[in-house]
Design a protein around this motif. Structure first.
Motif, PDB file in Angstrom:
ATOM      1  N   MET A   8      41.818  48.694  40.940  1.00  0.00           N
ATOM      2  CA  MET A   8      42.640  48.915  42.202  1.00  0.00           C
ATOM      3  C   MET A   8      43.138  50.216  41.656  1.00  0.00           C
ATOM      4  N   GLU A  13      47.263  50.475  48.260  1.00  0.00           N
ATOM      5  CA  GLU A  13      46.594  49.105  48.056  1.00  0.00           C
ATOM      6  C   GLU A  13      47.791  48.548  47.064  1.00  0.00           C
ATOM      7  N   ARG A  83      44.237  40.435  45.662  1.00  0.00           N
ATOM      8  CA  ARG A  83      44.610  41.959  45.217  1.00  0.00           C
ATOM      9  C   ARG A  83      45.674  41.329  44.222  1.00  0.00           C
TER      10      ARG A  83
END
Length: 123
Positions: A8, A13, A83
Motif C-alpha cells: 500500500m 488508501e 486492504r
C-alpha cells in the motif's frame, strides 16, 4: 519483502483503511482491515505505520522489516480485495517475529469473526 503489487503506497488508501476499516488491537500492534470495492487490483494490499513512538530510526526500520516479513506470511489467507494497515505500538520494538506473526493472525481472525458474511475469507 512484500511484493510490489501487495504494498500500500497511497496516503488516501491508508486513510480510508484506517478510518473506515475494522480495527483489532493487540499488545504490540493495531490492525485495520477494509474490503475494497475495486476489483482490478492484483491482490491484497498491506501498509505499515511505524511512528517515532516506537523508537529511533534504526529501531523503526527493524520493526518495519519484521512486520513486512510477517505480513508476507499471511498474504495467501487474505482476499484479493483486502486492504490491511498494521500500526506498530512501542512494545513491538522488543517483540520477536513469531510473536508479531501470532498477534497479526489473532487480529485478522478477530476482524473476520466480527465482519459481515461478505467479509469472510473465500471458501
Amino acid at each position: 519483502m512484500l511484493p510490489a503489487q501487495n504494498r500500500m503506497t497511497r496516503s488516501t488508501e491508508f486513510g480510508a483503511t484506517v478510518s473506515r476499516g475494522t480495527r483489532a488491537a493487540q499488545p504490540d500492534l493495531v490492525v485495520y482491515c477494509l474490503r475494497s470495492d475495486q476489483t482490478e487490483e492484483a491482490g491484497p494490499r498491506v501498509g505499515l505505520v511505524v511512528s517515532k513512538a516506537v523508537g529511533n530510526a534504526v529501531q523503526r526500520h527493524q520493526v518495519s522489516r519484521r512486520l513486512r516479513h510477517v505480513a508476507r506470511t499471511v498474504l495467501p489467507e487474505l482476499d484479493v480485495t483486502d486492504r490491511v494497515v498494521i500500526r506498530a505500538l512501542p512494545g513491538s520494538r522488543r517483540a520477536v517475529s513469531p510473536r508479531l506473526e501470532q498477534q497479526l493472525r489473532t487480529a485478522l481472525r478477530r476482524i473476520r469473526n466480527r465482519a459481515p458474511a461478505s467479509m469472510d475469507a473465500p471458501s
